[in-house]
Design a protein around this motif. Structure first.
Motif, PDB file in Angstrom:
ATOM      1  N   ILE A 123       0.848  -1.190   0.000  1.00  0.00           N
ATOM      2  CA  ILE A 123       0.000   0.000   0.000  1.00  0.00           C
ATOM      3  C   ILE A 123       0.883   1.239   0.000  1.00  0.00           C
ATOM      4  O   ILE A 123       1.810   1.370   0.821  1.00  0.00           O
ATOM      5  N   VAL A 124       0.574   2.161  -0.911  1.00  0.00           N
ATOM      6  CA  VAL A 124       1.339   3.398  -0.989  1.00  0.00           C
ATOM      7  C   VAL A 124       0.487   4.447  -1.698  1.00  0.00           C
ATOM      8  O   VAL A 124      -0.374   4.122  -2.521  1.00  0.00           O
ATOM      9  N   GLY A 125       0.697   5.692  -1.358  1.00  0.00           N
ATOM     10  CA  GLY A 125       0.024   6.796  -2.025  1.00  0.00           C
ATOM     11  C   GLY A 125       1.015   7.870  -2.407  1.00  0.00           C
ATOM     12  O   GLY A 125       2.221   7.782  -2.143  1.00  0.00           O
ATOM     13  N   ASP A 126       0.493   8.922  -3.061  1.00  0.00           N
ATOM     14  CA  ASP A 126       1.283  10.103  -3.402  1.00  0.00           C
ATOM     15  C   ASP A 126       2.497   9.740  -4.243  1.00  0.00           C
ATOM     16  O   ASP A 126       3.646  10.064  -3.926  1.00  0.00           O
ATOM     17  N   THR A 127       2.218   9.032  -5.333  1.00  0.00           N
ATOM     18  CA  THR A 127       3.253   8.648  -6.281  1.00  0.00           C
ATOM     19  C   THR A 127       2.944   9.334  -7.616  1.00  0.00           C
ATOM     20  O   THR A 127       2.170  10.280  -7.665  1.00  0.00           O
ATOM     21  N   GLY A 128       3.557   8.880  -8.708  1.00  0.00           N
ATOM     22  CA  GLY A 128       3.324   9.536  -9.992  1.00  0.00           C
ATOM     23  C   GLY A 128       3.943  10.921 -10.074  1.00  0.00           C
ATOM     24  O   GLY A 128       3.428  11.801 -10.768  1.00  0.00           O
ATOM     25  N   TRP A 129       5.070  11.116  -9.375  1.00  0.00           N
ATOM     26  CA  TRP A 129       5.805  12.380  -9.438  1.00  0.00           C
ATOM     27  C   TRP A 129       6.913  12.202 -10.465  1.00  0.00           C
ATOM     28  O   TRP A 129       7.915  11.537 -10.211  1.00  0.00           O
ATOM     29  N   CYS A 130       6.742  12.779 -11.631  1.00  0.00           N
ATOM     30  CA  CYS A 130       7.671  12.539 -12.738  1.00  0.00           C
ATOM     31  C   CYS A 130       9.110  12.822 -12.334  1.00  0.00           C
ATOM     32  O   CYS A 130       9.413  13.867 -11.746  1.00  0.00           O
ATOM     33  N   GLY A 131       9.970  11.870 -12.642  1.00  0.00           N
ATOM     34  CA  GLY A 131      11.386  12.025 -12.354  1.00  0.00           C
ATOM     35  C   GLY A 131      11.809  11.534 -10.992  1.00  0.00           C
ATOM     36  O   GLY A 131      13.018  11.489 -10.712  1.00  0.00           O
ATOM     37  N   ALA A 132      10.866  11.128 -10.132  1.00  0.00           N
ATOM     38  CA  ALA A 132      11.223  10.650  -8.797  1.00  0.00           C
ATOM     39  C   ALA A 132      11.799   9.239  -8.897  1.00  0.00           C
ATOM     40  O   ALA A 132      11.119   8.308  -9.323  1.00  0.00           O
ATOM     41  N   THR A 133      13.053   9.076  -8.514  1.00  0.00           N
ATOM     42  CA  THR A 133      13.684   7.754  -8.599  1.00  0.00           C
ATOM     43  C   THR A 133      13.078   6.769  -7.603  1.00  0.00           C
ATOM     44  O   THR A 133      13.212   5.556  -7.770  1.00  0.00           O
ATOM     45  N   ALA A 134      12.388   7.273  -6.578  1.00  0.00           N
ATOM     46  CA  ALA A 134      11.755   6.374  -5.604  1.00  0.00           C
ATOM     47  C   ALA A 134      10.778   5.436  -6.283  1.00  0.00           C
ATOM     48  O   ALA A 134      10.617   4.279  -5.867  1.00  0.00           O
ATOM     49  N   MET A 135      10.128   5.894  -7.345  1.00  0.00           N
ATOM     50  CA  MET A 135       9.124   5.050  -7.999  1.00  0.00           C
ATOM     51  C   MET A 135       9.761   3.816  -8.627  1.00  0.00           C
ATOM     52  O   MET A 135       9.174   2.725  -8.601  1.00  0.00           O
ATOM     53  N   THR A 136      10.952   3.961  -9.190  1.00  0.00           N
ATOM     54  CA  THR A 136      11.643   2.814  -9.782  1.00  0.00           C
ATOM     55  C   THR A 136      11.982   1.783  -8.715  1.00  0.00           C
ATOM     56  O   THR A 136      11.805   0.573  -8.912  1.00  0.00           O
ATOM     57  N   HIS A 137      12.445   2.242  -7.566  1.00  0.00           N
ATOM     58  CA  HIS A 137      12.758   1.324  -6.470  1.00  0.00           C
ATOM     59  C   HIS A 137      11.496   0.623  -5.966  1.00  0.00           C
ATOM     60  O   HIS A 137      11.516  -0.587  -5.704  1.00  0.00           O
ATOM     61  N   LEU A 138      10.410   1.371  -5.833  1.00  0.00           N
ATOM     62  CA  LEU A 138       9.163   0.765  -5.360  1.00  0.00           C
ATOM     63  C   LEU A 138       8.644  -0.258  -6.366  1.00  0.00           C
ATOM     64  O   LEU A 138       8.132  -1.314  -5.981  1.00  0.00           O
ATOM     65  N   SER A 139       8.769   0.042  -7.641  1.00  0.00           N
ATOM     66  CA  SER A 139       8.345  -0.894  -8.671  1.00  0.00           C
ATOM     67  C   SER A 139       9.115  -2.206  -8.563  1.00  0.00           C
ATOM     68  O   SER A 139       8.535  -3.299  -8.686  1.00  0.00           O
ATOM     69  N   ARG A 140      10.409  -2.125  -8.333  1.00  0.00           N
ATOM     70  CA  ARG A 140      11.209  -3.337  -8.187  1.00  0.00           C
ATOM     71  C   ARG A 140      10.793  -4.143  -6.961  1.00  0.00           C
ATOM     72  O   ARG A 140      10.725  -5.378  -7.005  1.00  0.00           O
ATOM     73  N   LEU A 141      10.513  -3.445  -5.871  1.00  0.00           N
ATOM     74  CA  LEU A 141      10.051  -4.145  -4.676  1.00  0.00           C
ATOM     75  C   LEU A 141       8.730  -4.853  -4.933  1.00  0.00           C
ATOM     76  O   LEU A 141       8.535  -6.014  -4.555  1.00  0.00           O
ATOM     77  N   MET A 142       7.811  -4.168  -5.583  1.00  0.00           N
ATOM     78  CA  MET A 142       6.502  -4.766  -5.866  1.00  0.00           C
ATOM     79  C   MET A 142       6.640  -6.012  -6.737  1.00  0.00           C
ATOM     80  O   MET A 142       5.955  -7.012  -6.548  1.00  0.00           O
ATOM     81  N   ALA A 143       7.533  -5.944  -7.719  1.00  0.00           N
ATOM     82  CA  ALA A 143       7.729  -7.085  -8.616  1.00  0.00           C
ATOM     83  C   ALA A 143       8.331  -8.263  -7.867  1.00  0.00           C
ATOM     84  O   ALA A 143       7.955  -9.420  -8.080  1.00  0.00           O
ATOM     85  N   THR A 144       9.278  -7.988  -6.989  1.00  0.00           N
ATOM     86  CA  THR A 144       9.974  -9.059  -6.281  1.00  0.00           C
ATOM     87  C   THR A 144       9.121  -9.681  -5.183  1.00  0.00           C
ATOM     88  O   THR A 144       9.125 -10.892  -4.992  1.00  0.00           O
ATOM     89  N   LEU A 145       8.353  -8.849  -4.480  1.00  0.00           N
ATOM     90  CA  LEU A 145       7.650  -9.315  -3.292  1.00  0.00           C
ATOM     91  C   LEU A 145       6.272  -9.887  -3.584  1.00  0.00           C
ATOM     92  O   LEU A 145       5.758 -10.691  -2.823  1.00  0.00           O
ATOM     93  N   GLY A 146       5.640  -9.469  -4.672  1.00  0.00           N
ATOM     94  CA  GLY A 146       4.323  -9.988  -5.000  1.00  0.00           C
ATOM     95  C   GLY A 146       3.238  -9.410  -4.102  1.00  0.00           C
ATOM     96  O   GLY A 146       3.468  -8.571  -3.241  1.00  0.00           O
TER      97      GLY A 146
END
Length: 326
Positions: free
Chosen positions: A74-97
């Protein structure tokens, strides 16, 4: 004529056998001209295939198959263009399921369809089969949250109202819309009442953008008191919000802000998806932990209890705990 003597008979038999062997092609110790025998064609047996070790494949995107799990993200307040945090969160979501619940403000600054496509989709669009979303105030900067509802479609509930329910593990999860009327006698309030009565569950969670209370600059939100009281009366266990760009865990409380360890609702704020972080602006009455950094809340939805952990961008748990459902 005299009968043959034994010596004469033996010589005769010897000569006859030698002539017979030569005539019948029998072998001799040193044949003068051996006959070439053509080779017999023998069908080869099928080869045994031994799989070779293929070279490692480097995927174009780090999205291994998601494991089956009763943890949700669960996470909110994303979709901030250029924020590298989103790439890290995407990887976590893919790995953790696990299912993914987005708690609003998902494309900055105005929630237009172009912003969803440019700022949200590259990192999170691949999880469409796993995610559900509720809108935030920035998503409504575009009239009627049209970009939000066009992008998410049925992953934001029916008929563009922005509130609906899903099942995750054995839990009932209410996705609520803090941007439309939610107070007593509103259509959303009555829907929450009917949903909780019609679908009782041992454990229930709600996801909404505005938090009931917060130590950040955007709390408290007293317009949520009536629906908080309704959820409290119906035994809801957990509410997760965004809006303030921080992580905060609150102790269980009732709609009057009183501590209720046994029956109160625990509030988490996870507005940590990539928008610039906020710090503490006030001291919420039941705040237990506040972390001003990007990351993701994970909840393990068991039949009678839940675990929580807040992961930083490296996947390390910086807050965790466990509580039995009501």
């Amino acid at each position: 004529m005299r009968p043959p003597t034994p010596r004469t008979l033996g010589l005769t038999l010897f000569l006859g056998c030698a002539i017979g062997i030569a005539a019948c092609g029998g072998s001799a110790s040193t044949p003068s001209s051996p006959t070439a025998v053509p080779p017999v064609a023998v069908a080869p047996s099928a080869p045994i295939e031994v799989p070779a070790s293929p070279p490692p494949v480097v995927p174009t995107a780090p999205t291994p198959p998601a494991p089956v799990t009763n943890w949700v993200n669960i996470v909110g307040d994303t979709g901030w263009c250029g924020a590298t945090a989103m790439t890290h969160l995407s990887r976590l979501m893919a790995t953790l399921g696990g299912d993914i619940f987005f708690a609003g403000d998902l494309a900055y600054p105005n929630g237009s369809l172009a912003e969803f496509q440019r700022c949200f989709d590259p990192d999170f669009g691949k999880f469409r089969s796993r995610f559900w979303a509720t809108p935030g105030n920035h998503d409504y900067q575009t009239a009627g949250a049209d970009g939000f509802f066009t992008y998410f479609g049925d992953r934001a509930g029916p008929v563009r109202r922005g509130y609906y329910s899903v099942r995750s593990s054995s839990w009932n999860v209410l996705m609520l819309n803090s941007q439309v009327p939610i107070g007593r006698n509103s259509p959303q309030f009555e829907w929450v009442r009917a949903e909780l009565v019609a679908n009782p569950a041992r454990c229930t969670m709600a996801v909404i953008h505005y938090p009931f209370d917060s130590s950040g600059p955007n709390g408290p939100n007293p317009q949520l008191r009536d629906v908080w009281d309704l959820m409290y009366a119906q035994g809801v266990d957990v509410v997760v919000a965004g809006h303030d760009h921080l992580y905060e865990r609150h102790a269980p409380q009732d709609a009057n802000g009183r501590s209720e360890p046994a029956r109160g609702i625990r509030l988490f704020i996870a507005g940590t998806g990539g928008a610039p972080e906020y710090g503490r602006a006030r001291a919420a009455a039941h705040s237990e932990v506040l972390i001003s950094s990007h990351g993701m809340l994970r909840l393990k939805l068991e039949p009678a209890l839940y675990e929580w952990e807040f992961l930083d961008l490296n996947g390390a748990a910086v807050d965790r705990g466990l509580t039995v459902c009501h």
